[in-house]
Design a protein around this motif. Structure first.
Motif, mmCIF file in Angstrom:
data_model
loop_
_atom_site.group_PDB
_atom_site.id
_atom_site.type_symbol
_atom_site.label_atom_id
_atom_site.label_comp_id
_atom_site.label_asym_id
_atom_site.label_seq_id
_atom_site.Cartn_x
_atom_site.Cartn_y
_atom_site.Cartn_z
ATOM 1 N N SER A 25 29.780 26.740 -0.681
ATOM 2 C CA SER A 25 29.307 27.797 0.230
ATOM 3 C C SER A 25 29.694 27.477 1.669
ATOM 4 O O SER A 25 29.735 28.369 2.515
ATOM 5 C CB SER A 25 27.798 27.980 0.118
ATOM 6 O OG SER A 25 27.135 26.756 0.380
ATOM 7 N N THR A 76 19.220 23.145 7.052
ATOM 8 C CA THR A 76 18.486 24.414 6.952
ATOM 9 C C THR A 76 17.474 24.331 5.821
ATOM 10 O O THR A 76 16.481 25.066 5.812
ATOM 11 C CB THR A 76 19.451 25.590 6.678
ATOM 12 O OG1 THR A 76 20.625 25.415 7.450
ATOM 13 C CG2 THR A 76 18.834 26.914 7.054
ATOM 14 N N SER A 77 17.726 23.424 4.874
ATOM 15 C CA SER A 77 16.786 23.274 3.754
ATOM 16 C C SER A 77 15.409 22.895 4.284
ATOM 17 O O SER A 77 14.408 23.557 3.984
ATOM 18 C CB SER A 77 17.276 22.185 2.791
ATOM 19 O OG SER A 77 18.548 22.488 2.312
ATOM 20 N N ASN A 80 13.856 25.660 6.453
ATOM 21 C CA ASN A 80 13.173 26.729 5.709
ATOM 22 C C ASN A 80 11.823 26.248 5.187
ATOM 23 O O ASN A 80 10.833 26.982 5.202
ATOM 24 C CB ASN A 80 14.046 27.204 4.540
ATOM 25 C CG ASN A 80 15.186 28.093 5.016
ATOM 26 O OD1 ASN A 80 15.109 28.707 6.076
ATOM 27 N ND2 ASN A 80 16.257 28.158 4.248
ATOM 28 N N TYR A 101 18.893 33.301 -2.046
ATOM 29 C CA TYR A 101 19.257 31.889 -2.234
ATOM 30 C C TYR A 101 18.058 31.192 -2.895
ATOM 31 O O TYR A 101 16.960 31.142 -2.317
ATOM 32 C CB TYR A 101 19.576 31.302 -0.859
ATOM 33 C CG TYR A 101 19.787 29.811 -0.819
ATOM 34 C CD1 TYR A 101 20.839 29.218 -1.517
ATOM 35 C CD2 TYR A 101 18.952 28.990 -0.068
ATOM 36 C CE1 TYR A 101 21.037 27.845 -1.469
ATOM 37 C CE2 TYR A 101 19.154 27.621 0.001
ATOM 38 C CZ TYR A 101 20.200 27.066 -0.715
ATOM 39 O OH TYR A 101 20.397 25.706 -0.667
ATOM 40 N N THR A 147 18.147 36.505 4.539
ATOM 41 C CA THR A 147 19.252 35.657 4.990
ATOM 42 C C THR A 147 20.284 36.564 5.659
ATOM 43 O O THR A 147 20.553 37.672 5.192
ATOM 44 C CB THR A 147 19.904 34.911 3.808
ATOM 45 O OG1 THR A 147 20.319 35.857 2.814
ATOM 46 C CG2 THR A 147 18.938 33.919 3.176
ATOM 47 N N ASN A 151 23.201 35.339 1.632
ATOM 48 C CA ASN A 151 23.690 34.517 0.537
ATOM 49 C C ASN A 151 23.056 35.095 -0.726
ATOM 50 O O ASN A 151 21.822 35.170 -0.792
ATOM 51 C CB ASN A 151 23.250 33.057 0.722
ATOM 52 C CG ASN A 151 23.780 32.159 -0.382
ATOM 53 O OD1 ASN A 151 24.548 32.591 -1.226
ATOM 54 N ND2 ASN A 151 23.351 30.912 -0.384
ATOM 55 N N ASP A 179 17.135 33.390 7.878
ATOM 56 C CA ASP A 179 17.978 32.212 7.671
ATOM 57 C C ASP A 179 19.390 32.615 8.118
ATOM 58 O O ASP A 179 20.044 33.445 7.478
ATOM 59 C CB ASP A 179 17.924 31.844 6.185
ATOM 60 C CG ASP A 179 18.841 30.686 5.801
ATOM 61 O OD1 ASP A 179 19.901 30.523 6.431
ATOM 62 O OD2 ASP A 179 18.513 29.964 4.851
ATOM 63 N N VAL A 181 22.086 30.580 8.592
ATOM 64 C CA VAL A 181 23.015 29.457 8.459
ATOM 65 C C VAL A 181 24.476 29.913 8.366
ATOM 66 O O VAL A 181 25.376 29.173 8.745
ATOM 67 C CB VAL A 181 22.603 28.517 7.292
ATOM 68 C CG1 VAL A 181 22.809 29.158 5.937
ATOM 69 C CG2 VAL A 181 23.338 27.208 7.371
ATOM 70 N N TYR A 182 24.697 31.174 7.898
ATOM 71 C CA TYR A 182 26.087 31.663 7.783
ATOM 72 C C TYR A 182 26.496 32.587 8.932
ATOM 73 O O TYR A 182 27.602 33.107 8.930
ATOM 74 C CB TYR A 182 26.275 32.416 6.458
ATOM 75 C CG TYR A 182 26.047 31.534 5.247
ATOM 76 C CD1 TYR A 182 27.012 30.626 4.829
ATOM 77 C CD2 TYR A 182 24.855 31.589 4.532
ATOM 78 C CE1 TYR A 182 26.803 29.807 3.728
ATOM 79 C CE2 TYR A 182 24.641 30.778 3.434
ATOM 80 C CZ TYR A 182 25.619 29.885 3.049
ATOM 81 O OH TYR A 182 25.407 29.062 1.962
ATOM 82 N N SER A 206 21.777 25.730 10.989
ATOM 83 C CA SER A 206 22.256 24.335 10.986
ATOM 84 C C SER A 206 23.752 24.314 11.261
ATOM 85 O O SER A 206 24.401 25.355 11.345
ATOM 86 C CB SER A 206 21.983 23.673 9.632
ATOM 87 O OG SER A 206 22.830 24.234 8.650
ATOM 88 N N THR A 208 25.643 22.893 9.038
ATOM 89 C CA THR A 208 26.097 22.390 7.738
ATOM 90 C C THR A 208 27.143 23.255 7.044
ATOM 91 O O THR A 208 27.861 22.769 6.189
ATOM 92 C CB THR A 208 24.896 22.243 6.780
ATOM 93 O OG1 THR A 208 24.279 23.535 6.645
ATOM 94 C CG2 THR A 208 23.882 21.249 7.292
ATOM 95 N N LYS A 209 27.215 24.545 7.365
ATOM 96 C CA LYS A 209 28.045 25.444 6.551
ATOM 97 C C LYS A 209 29.357 25.845 7.222
ATOM 98 O O LYS A 209 30.397 25.868 6.580
ATOM 99 C CB LYS A 209 27.259 26.732 6.221
ATOM 100 C CG LYS A 209 26.038 26.486 5.401
ATOM 101 C CD LYS A 209 26.399 26.073 4.006
ATOM 102 C CE LYS A 209 25.191 25.615 3.238
ATOM 103 N NZ LYS A 209 25.542 24.962 1.985
ATOM 104 N N ARG A 217 23.403 16.595 8.731
ATOM 105 C CA ARG A 217 22.108 17.240 8.431
ATOM 106 C C ARG A 217 21.457 17.809 9.693
ATOM 107 O O ARG A 217 20.224 17.763 9.859
ATOM 108 C CB ARG A 217 21.125 16.271 7.731
ATOM 109 C CG ARG A 217 21.640 15.623 6.474
ATOM 110 C CD ARG A 217 22.268 16.587 5.491
ATOM 111 N NE ARG A 217 21.349 17.602 5.001
ATOM 112 C CZ ARG A 217 21.758 18.820 4.621
ATOM 113 N NH1 ARG A 217 23.019 19.178 4.678
ATOM 114 N NH2 ARG A 217 20.884 19.690 4.182
HETATM 115 C C1 LIG Z 1 20.966 30.627 2.788
HETATM 116 C C2 LIG Z 1 20.950 29.122 2.780
HETATM 117 N N1 LIG Z 1 19.983 28.485 3.440
HETATM 118 C C3 LIG Z 1 19.912 27.146 3.471
HETATM 119 C C4 LIG Z 1 20.841 26.367 2.821
HETATM 120 C C5 LIG Z 1 20.722 24.871 2.901
HETATM 121 O O1 LIG Z 1 21.544 24.438 3.901
HETATM 122 P P1 LIG Z 1 21.558 22.960 4.481
HETATM 123 O O2 LIG Z 1 22.727 22.293 3.848
HETATM 124 O O3 LIG Z 1 21.728 23.182 5.953
HETATM 125 O O4 LIG Z 1 20.283 22.289 4.151
HETATM 126 C C6 LIG Z 1 21.873 26.982 2.120
HETATM 127 C C7 LIG Z 1 22.865 26.163 1.396
HETATM 128 O O5 LIG Z 1 23.631 26.634 0.576
HETATM 129 C C8 LIG Z 1 21.926 28.388 2.098
HETATM 130 O O6 LIG Z 1 22.893 29.032 1.433
#
Ligand SMILES: Cc1ncc(COP(=O)(O)O)c(C=O)c1O
Length: 361
Positions: A25, A76-77, A80, A101, A147, A151, A179, A181-182, A206, A208-209, A217
């Motif tokens: 992703s 982002t995990s 959230n 997600y 989101t 996602n 959320d 993140v994207y 974050s 991260t993506k 992290r």
């Molecule tokens: C919508 C969404 N939120 C959070 C995450 C988790 O992201 P992170 O790697 O920043 O913890 C993901 C990961 O695929 C995601 O798709």
């Protein structure tokens, strides 16, 4: 028994690997050697009890918000989790988009919230329909979760719709968790964070993506200062203090954010073009096409059964190619494919999807 796991995360960590991995992703890793940073400046410990001030400031500047509204988190995990856990009490009603997600749903179940859903409909381009949201909230709804980009589909929700969701939330005293993140995968006219739309918005994100530095992290929450403080206090129960070398490298990443983002942009663009051409020629698959984002969510035609699992198992075992089963988004006739890692791999992965489809006809 209380829900204490994520089937999607377990699958992703143990079952998603393949030579042609379209179960991703995020974009390709950004190599440390290309980050303009003096590694001699790294330190192990630092002054970061409730966040490292330079990183808080970097996140705040990135979004144009006050540092008091920024809560550092492990990706982002954790963002959230902290956001939902700080807002929801056991039994509180939370309204979550469908499809979603998976871990977002897992968190809500773990918190023993009363989970309600509203649909994004494929025939409506997976858009959020505010009328649908309005019909699903009740005076007991404490939180609405979406989101953006979505996602698994990568559909962008416009500001006008986000404002309507904010109005609905305000009318019942609820908050909206977005959320994002994207969101920075919108490479042109990148929308500003929805946090600016009003005090009912809480945002998670974050590096991260879209920036290729998932290993740092570096995640965060944007919330009103009193709620932000509640989240920092809650995080004391989990990770106490952040990993300081990660914070220092994250500050360096923020100093070169455009470099990191542009690094993968051309791969995402090339992959999207390949995907569009592929879908035009592939009658067994349909997908809502998006201008931006790193994921797409095709549906396998019913000639192949109403469940993509058997197809995906064959794709992995016989064609060494993986994609995420739609069952993790509660849509088993779909699957998710990811763009932005390596175009040669993506092209061959699509080719192998075609071969697997032909074989099953
Ligand atoms: C919508 C969404 N939120 C959070 C995450 C988790 O992201 P992170 O790697 O920043 O913890 C993901 C990961 O695929 C995601 O798709």
């Amino acid at each position: 028994m209380r829900h204490k796991h994520s089937d999607y995360m377990q699958w992703s960590k143990t079952q998603s690997r393949a030579q042609f991995n379209l179960a991703t992703s995020g974009v390709a890793s950004f190599p440390l050697r290309e980050l303009p940073v003096d590694l001699k400046e790294l330190e192990i410990n630092g002054d970061d009890s409730y966040g490292y001030a330079p990183l808080q400031q970097a996140i705040a500047t990135h979004h144009g918000v006050d540092p008091d509204c920024v809560v550092e988190s492990a990706g982002t995990s954790m963002a959230n989790h902290l956001a939902m856990a700080a807002i929801l009490e056991t039994g509180d009603e939370v309204l979550i988009e469908h499809p979603v997600y998976g871990p977002i749903l897992d968190i809500a179940h773990y918190l023993e919230a009363n989970v309600k859903r509203f649909r994004r409909r494929e025939e409506n381009g997976w858009a959020i329909d505010p009328a649908e949201v309005r019909s699903c909230v009740t005076p007991k709804t404490r939180l609405i979760v979406i989101t953006n980009l979505h996602n698994p589909t990568s559909v962008l929700t416009p500001e006008s719709v986000l404002r309507e969701i904010g109005d609905i939330a305000r009318s019942i005293g609820a908050l909206v968790l977005v959320d994002e993140v994207y969101l920075d995968a919108v490479y042109e006219n990148t929308p500003r964070t929805s946090f600016h739309l009003g005090p009912e918005f809480v945002v998670t994100s974050s590096l991260t993506k879209i920036y290729g530095v998932s290993g740092l992290r570096c995640g965060w929450i944007l919330a009103q200062p009193d709620l932000a403080w509640k989240m920092r206090r809650l995080n004391d129960l989990y990770s106490a203090t952040p990993v300081h070398p990660g914070e220092l490298l994250s500050v360096a990443a923020f100093q070169h954010l455009d470099l990191l983002r542009e690094n993968a942009r051309w791969i995402v663009d090339a992959d999207r073009k390949l995907l569009r051409d592929f879908l035009k020629k592939q009658p067994s698959l349909t997908a809502v096409s998006t201008e931006w984002g790193t994921t797409s969510f095709p549906r396998l035609s019913s000639d192949h059964g109403r469940n993509a699992d058997a197809f995906l198992e064959c794709l992995r075992s016989q064609f060494d190619t993986s994609a995420v089963p739609g069952r993790f988004f509660e849509m088993p006739d779909h699957f998710r494919i990811g763009m932005g890692v390596k175009t040669e791999m993506f092209a061959e992965g699509l080719n192998r999807i075609s071969c697997a489809i032909s074989q099953r006809r």
